[in-house]
Every structure is written in structure tokens, then in C-alpha cells.
Write a protein that holds these residues in place. Structure first.
Motif, PDB file in Angstrom:
ATOM      1  N   PRO A 189      -4.548   1.966  -7.250  1.00 62.31           N
ATOM      2  CA  PRO A 189      -4.825   3.301  -7.812  1.00 62.31           C
ATOM      3  C   PRO A 189      -4.161   4.439  -7.028  1.00 62.31           C
ATOM      4  O   PRO A 189      -3.500   5.292  -7.622  1.00 62.31           O
ATOM      5  CB  PRO A 189      -6.346   3.405  -7.731  1.00 62.31           C
ATOM      6  CG  PRO A 189      -6.838   1.992  -7.706  1.00 62.31           C
ATOM      7  CD  PRO A 189      -5.775   1.184  -7.039  1.00 62.31           C
ATOM      8  N   ALA A 190      -4.315   4.440  -5.705  1.00 59.94           N
ATOM      9  CA  ALA A 190      -3.751   5.541  -4.909  1.00 59.94           C
ATOM     10  C   ALA A 190      -2.228   5.567  -5.002  1.00 59.94           C
ATOM     11  O   ALA A 190      -1.610   6.629  -4.974  1.00 59.94           O
ATOM     12  CB  ALA A 190      -4.183   5.415  -3.446  1.00 59.94           C
ATOM     13  N   VAL A 191      -1.636   4.380  -5.144  1.00 58.03           N
ATOM     14  CA  VAL A 191      -0.181   4.301  -5.274  1.00 58.03           C
ATOM     15  C   VAL A 191       0.253   4.883  -6.627  1.00 58.03           C
ATOM     16  O   VAL A 191       1.226   5.634  -6.710  1.00 58.03           O
ATOM     17  CB  VAL A 191       0.306   2.840  -5.126  1.00 58.03           C
ATOM     18  CG1 VAL A 191       1.771   2.706  -5.512  1.00 58.03           C
ATOM     19  CG2 VAL A 191       0.091   2.352  -3.689  1.00 58.03           C
ATOM     20  N   ARG A 238      -1.273   7.699   8.376  1.00 53.72           N
ATOM     21  CA  ARG A 238      -2.413   7.388   7.523  1.00 53.72           C
ATOM     22  C   ARG A 238      -3.710   7.337   8.337  1.00 53.72           C
ATOM     23  O   ARG A 238      -4.740   7.857   7.925  1.00 53.72           O
ATOM     24  CB  ARG A 238      -2.189   6.070   6.786  1.00 53.72           C
ATOM     25  CG  ARG A 238      -3.324   5.786   5.812  1.00 53.72           C
ATOM     26  CD  ARG A 238      -3.021   4.706   4.855  1.00 53.72           C
ATOM     27  NE  ARG A 238      -2.147   3.712   5.466  1.00 53.72           N
ATOM     28  CZ  ARG A 238      -1.505   2.801   4.778  1.00 53.72           C
ATOM     29  NH1 ARG A 238      -1.627   2.771   3.475  1.00 53.72           N
ATOM     30  NH2 ARG A 238      -0.745   1.916   5.378  1.00 53.72           N
ATOM     31  N   ILE A 243      -1.311   7.154  -8.440  1.00 49.41           N
ATOM     32  CA  ILE A 243      -1.476   8.611  -8.378  1.00 49.41           C
ATOM     33  C   ILE A 243      -0.289   9.238  -7.635  1.00 49.41           C
ATOM     34  O   ILE A 243       0.305  10.217  -8.077  1.00 49.41           O
ATOM     35  CB  ILE A 243      -2.794   8.982  -7.652  1.00 49.41           C
ATOM     36  CG1 ILE A 243      -3.997   8.524  -8.485  1.00 49.41           C
ATOM     37  CG2 ILE A 243      -2.867  10.484  -7.379  1.00 49.41           C
ATOM     38  CD1 ILE A 243      -5.328   8.623  -7.755  1.00 49.41           C
ATOM     39  N   THR A 244       0.069   8.631  -6.521  1.00 51.20           N
ATOM     40  CA  THR A 244       1.172   9.150  -5.703  1.00 51.20           C
ATOM     41  C   THR A 244       2.498   9.098  -6.463  1.00 51.20           C
ATOM     42  O   THR A 244       3.264  10.064  -6.451  1.00 51.20           O
ATOM     43  CB  THR A 244       1.282   8.330  -4.394  1.00 51.20           C
ATOM     44  OG1 THR A 244       0.019   8.378  -3.722  1.00 51.20           O
ATOM     45  CG2 THR A 244       2.349   8.892  -3.471  1.00 51.20           C
ATOM     46  N   ALA A 258       1.244   9.122   3.825  1.00 53.33           N
ATOM     47  CA  ALA A 258       1.966   7.959   4.361  1.00 53.33           C
ATOM     48  C   ALA A 258       3.280   7.753   3.608  1.00 53.33           C
ATOM     49  O   ALA A 258       4.297   7.374   4.200  1.00 53.33           O
ATOM     50  CB  ALA A 258       1.094   6.709   4.264  1.00 53.33           C
ATOM     51  N   THR A 282      -2.554   8.063   1.193  1.00 49.81           N
ATOM     52  CA  THR A 282      -1.405   7.341   0.623  1.00 49.81           C
ATOM     53  C   THR A 282      -0.236   8.300   0.395  1.00 49.81           C
ATOM     54  O   THR A 282       0.918   7.962   0.663  1.00 49.81           O
ATOM     55  CB  THR A 282      -1.814   6.668  -0.703  1.00 49.81           C
ATOM     56  OG1 THR A 282      -2.899   5.788  -0.432  1.00 49.81           O
ATOM     57  CG2 THR A 282      -0.665   5.878  -1.306  1.00 49.81           C
ATOM     58  N   LYS A 283      -0.546   9.518  -0.092  1.00 46.16           N
ATOM     59  CA  LYS A 283       0.528  10.494  -0.321  1.00 46.16           C
ATOM     60  C   LYS A 283       1.212  10.858   0.994  1.00 46.16           C
ATOM     61  O   LYS A 283       2.445  10.900   1.070  1.00 46.16           O
ATOM     62  CB  LYS A 283      -0.038  11.761  -0.968  1.00 46.16           C
ATOM     63  CG  LYS A 283      -0.478  11.550  -2.413  1.00 46.16           C
ATOM     64  CD  LYS A 283      -1.038  12.829  -3.012  1.00 46.16           C
ATOM     65  CE  LYS A 283      -1.645  12.543  -4.364  1.00 46.16           C
ATOM     66  NZ  LYS A 283      -2.268  13.736  -4.956  1.00 46.16           N
ATOM     67  N   SER A 323      -9.672  10.327  -1.318  1.00 46.43           N
ATOM     68  CA  SER A 323      -8.911   9.940  -2.499  1.00 46.43           C
ATOM     69  C   SER A 323      -7.526   9.388  -2.145  1.00 46.43           C
ATOM     70  O   SER A 323      -7.399   8.554  -1.259  1.00 46.43           O
ATOM     71  CB  SER A 323      -8.805  11.136  -3.432  1.00 46.43           C
ATOM     72  OG  SER A 323      -8.138  10.787  -4.608  1.00 46.43           O
ATOM     73  N   ALA A 324      -6.505   9.871  -2.831  1.00 42.78           N
ATOM     74  CA  ALA A 324      -5.169   9.312  -2.624  1.00 42.78           C
ATOM     75  C   ALA A 324      -4.388  10.056  -1.541  1.00 42.78           C
ATOM     76  O   ALA A 324      -3.231   9.732  -1.288  1.00 42.78           O
ATOM     77  CB  ALA A 324      -4.396   9.336  -3.940  1.00 42.78           C
ATOM     78  N   ASP A 368       0.798  -1.229   0.000  1.00 44.40           N
ATOM     79  CA  ASP A 368       0.000   0.000   0.000  1.00 44.40           C
ATOM     80  C   ASP A 368       0.830   1.278   0.000  1.00 44.40           C
ATOM     81  O   ASP A 368       0.276   2.354  -0.160  1.00 44.40           O
ATOM     82  CB  ASP A 368      -1.045   0.001   1.125  1.00 44.40           C
ATOM     83  CG  ASP A 368      -0.461  -0.404   2.455  1.00 44.40           C
ATOM     84  OD1 ASP A 368       0.784  -0.416   2.560  1.00 44.40           O
ATOM     85  OD2 ASP A 368      -1.225  -0.693   3.377  1.00 44.40           O
ATOM     86  N   ILE A 369       2.135   1.163   0.179  1.00 43.25           N
ATOM     87  CA  ILE A 369       2.995   2.346   0.075  1.00 43.25           C
ATOM     88  C   ILE A 369       4.180   2.009  -0.820  1.00 43.25           C
ATOM     89  O   ILE A 369       4.904   1.048  -0.567  1.00 43.25           O
ATOM     90  CB  ILE A 369       3.562   2.758   1.452  1.00 43.25           C
ATOM     91  CG1 ILE A 369       2.453   3.161   2.406  1.00 43.25           C
ATOM     92  CG2 ILE A 369       4.581   3.888   1.299  1.00 43.25           C
ATOM     93  CD1 ILE A 369       1.727   4.402   2.021  1.00 43.25           C
TER      94      ILE A 369
END
Lengths: 115, 213
Positions: free
Chosen positions: A60-62, B105, A64-65, B122, B119-120, B115-116, A29-30
Motif C-alpha cells: 500500500p505505501a509503495v 526511514r 501511494i508513493t 526513503a 516510504t516516501k 502512513s506512507a 519496500d521501496i
């Protein structure tokens, strides 16, 4: 941690005569710059050993990041799922692509988790 | 059984069927390498980190899970504050990097970051904590919710290492250290709304903020 993973992956590629390497990140997740570097290193090591690497399952979130961070994918093949990763490697092996002098089905799957 | 373990059990009993509670605590304690019979306040954070994932499988919806974690963290007192408090994580090992980013987080979720964004945040905590651990050996990460004015989160990474001699070069993105620190700081700057760094031979402090909107 990554050093240990590199040892494991290279040993398995060597031992099994694998035709491909799949990095399944669906459980990760990271993905920070350290992990990104690890992915590039593993793919590079695989390439030196004559094995094609496919990355799959990026969340998805990864994704985007990673784009916001400005991370590049240079030379890394990515697909959505493990099934597609296997299909890509099987096709590459059948076509006698990189490292497939003796075509055999891909079989090296090393699971990594960085939670 | 220590009083703290008793308190954790009481809270967990509200969310889980009785027999599971003991199993979850015991397996979490063995992974976190803490002793349930002599549980200390500083053991709570690593223990909660270990049982967090298992709990998520049993406790739903997410709001109930958040409430459960908040009550559990309140027992720890020092480290795991509710939304209004600052959470401080000592970074002395690889495992602490994981603890720090998962607490950050959780804080994002409590602040209703969508949204993300969690995650950003973290990811940034992961970068900062890894720099602290790798280059200074030890230090700390502070996670502070910002609730007056613009809602957001502030992360402060502090160490007493030798400092970054070539800061400008590092931040320009041209420098790549062997272990990739340059990338980490540049990525952090890009992911956050504000970025501030003070570095000297006596140590480094990085302060970043991310707002909800």
C-alpha cells in the motif's frame, strides 16, 4: 543489479519456454524510479520474447508513493496476489493470447528483492 | 573481541535471549563484510543495517525495536545519531544507497511519521543517493530531523560531480536521460514539501524537506 536480473529472467524464459513472467513485489519496500524503470524494461523484454508479464504484491505505501511521484503503469498488468497472477497468466495461455502458440502453464517465477 | 562488539552485545542482551545474540552478530558481520574482532566505528552502520531485519523478527513491539536500534546506533557515534543529531552517510557504492534510505526511514519512524510518509522519504533518499552514485561516483547524504518548530525531516544530497548542465529541462520533466535521472529529480520534487537544488561544474547539492503534517 538490474542488468543481472534481466540476464537471469531472459535466460529462464528461454530455457523453460515459459508462458508468462510474474514480478512479485511483495518483498520490496521501496520502488523508486530506477526500480520502476526496471519493471518496465523487464515487461518490455518479456513482450519482445512473446511472454506476458504480470506484476503483483505492490505494498500500500509503495502504491501511494508511486502515484504521488507521477509514475505511470503503461501496459503493465497488476494484480493483488501471486495466486491471481498465476490465474491471469493461465487464462491468457488457455485463450491462446500473446506468446501462447503452444499453450502451457505459466512457470517462470523470478524472485527479485531490492531492500 | 573488539570493545565496540562488546558494547553491541551488551545492548542486544537486553532484548534477545543470549545464544541468539552471537549468531545474529556473526551472520550480520559476514553479510556486511566487517570483522567483529576488529570492529571500527565506521563498520557499525553497515553492520546495523544487516542485522536490522533479523532483529525485527525477534524484538517487538515497534517501540522496543526503535529503542534497541537507537541504543545500538549511539554506539557508532558519528553516523547513527539519535533524533536530535544529523546522520551522514557516505555514498560510494550501491550498498550505501540502501543504508542511506533505511537510516532515513528509521529517522521517520522515530519522528512518528505515519502512513506512507516513511516510504516516501526513503524513496526520495533512494533517488538522490542513486543520482550521486551514478553521476558523481561519490558524495554524501545528510539526514537531519527537524524538531524545533514544525516537525519534519531534511535530506541533503551533496556531490562534487560535474553538475547538471540542463537543469531546467530536467526539472520540466521533458528530459529523460538514458538512466532515468530526469524522472528521479521530478519524482523527488513531487514527493517532498520543499525542494532546492544548487548545481555548478563544481558539484550539486539537493536539499529537500518533508513535514509530519
Amino acid at each position: 543489479m538490474l542488468a543481472w536480473l534481466k540476464d537471469d529472467v531472459t535466460r529462464e524464459i528461454d530455457k523453460r519456454g515459459a508462458a508468462g513472467l510474474i514480478l512479485d513485489l511483495s518483498g520490496v519496500d521501496i520502488v523508486d524510479s530506477y526500480v520502476t524503470r526496471g519493471i518496465h524494461d523487464l515487461a518490455g523484454i518479456g513482450r519482445w520474447m512473446g511472454v506476458k508479464t504480470v506484476v503483483c504484491g505492490i505494498r500500500p505505501a509503495v502504491a501511494i508513493t508511486l502515484v504521488d511521484m507521477g509514475m505511470r503503469l503503461e501496459g503493465i498488468v497488476t494484480v493483488t496476489s501471486l495466486e491471481r497472477a498465476v490465474a491471469v497468466l493461465a487464462r491468457a495461455a488457455a485463450e491462446g493470447g500473446q506468446g501462447a502458440d503452444e499453450p502451457s502453464p505459466p512457470e517462470a517465477a523470478v524472485e527479485g528483492s531490492t531492500t | 573481541v573488539s570493545p565496540l562488539t562488546g558494547q553491541l552485545t551488551t545492548v542486544l542482551d537486553d532484548y534477545l535471549p543470549g545464544p541468539i545474540v552471537g549468531t545474529i552478530l556473526e551472520s550480520g558481520a559476514s553479510r556486511a563484510k566487517v570483522d567483529l574482532r576488529r570492529l571500527r566505528a565506521e563498520d557499525i552502520s553497515p553492520l546495523l543495517f544487516e542485522i536490522h531485519r533479523t532483529l525485527r523478527l525477534f524484538v517487538s513491539p515497534a517501540t522496543r525495536m526503535e529503542e534497541c536500534m537507537r541504543r545500538l546506533r549511539a554506539i557508532g557515534g558519528v553516523r547513527g545519531g539519535p533524533v536530535e543529531g544529523v546522520v551522514v552517510v557516505a555514498v560510494e557504492s550501491e550498498a550505501d544507497i540502501v543504508v542511506a534510505r533505511s537510516l532515513a526511514r528509521d529517522c521517520c519512524y522515530e519522528l512518528r511519521f505515519g502512513s506512507a510518509l516513511p516510504t516516501k522519504v526513503a524513496t526520495v533518499v533512494s533517488e538522490l543517493a542513486r543520482n550521486v552514485f551514478q553521476y558523481a561516483g561519490r558524495g554524501k547524504i545528510e539526514i537531519r530531523p527537524l524538531t524545533t518548530g514544525r516537525v519534519g525531516i531534511e535530506i541533503v544530497a551533496k556531490d562534487e560531480g560535474k553538475g547538471i548542465g540542463n537543469l531546467e529541462e530536467v526539472l520540466s520533466g521533458k528530459y529523460r536521460s538514458k538512466r532515468g535521472m530526469g524522472m528521479g529529480l521530478v519524482a523527488t520534487k513531487r514527493l517532498m514539501d520543499s525542494f532546492d537544488i544548487a548545481t555548478s561544474p563544481a558539484g550539486t547539492t539537493v536539499t529537500v524537506r518533508k513535514y509530519r503534517e
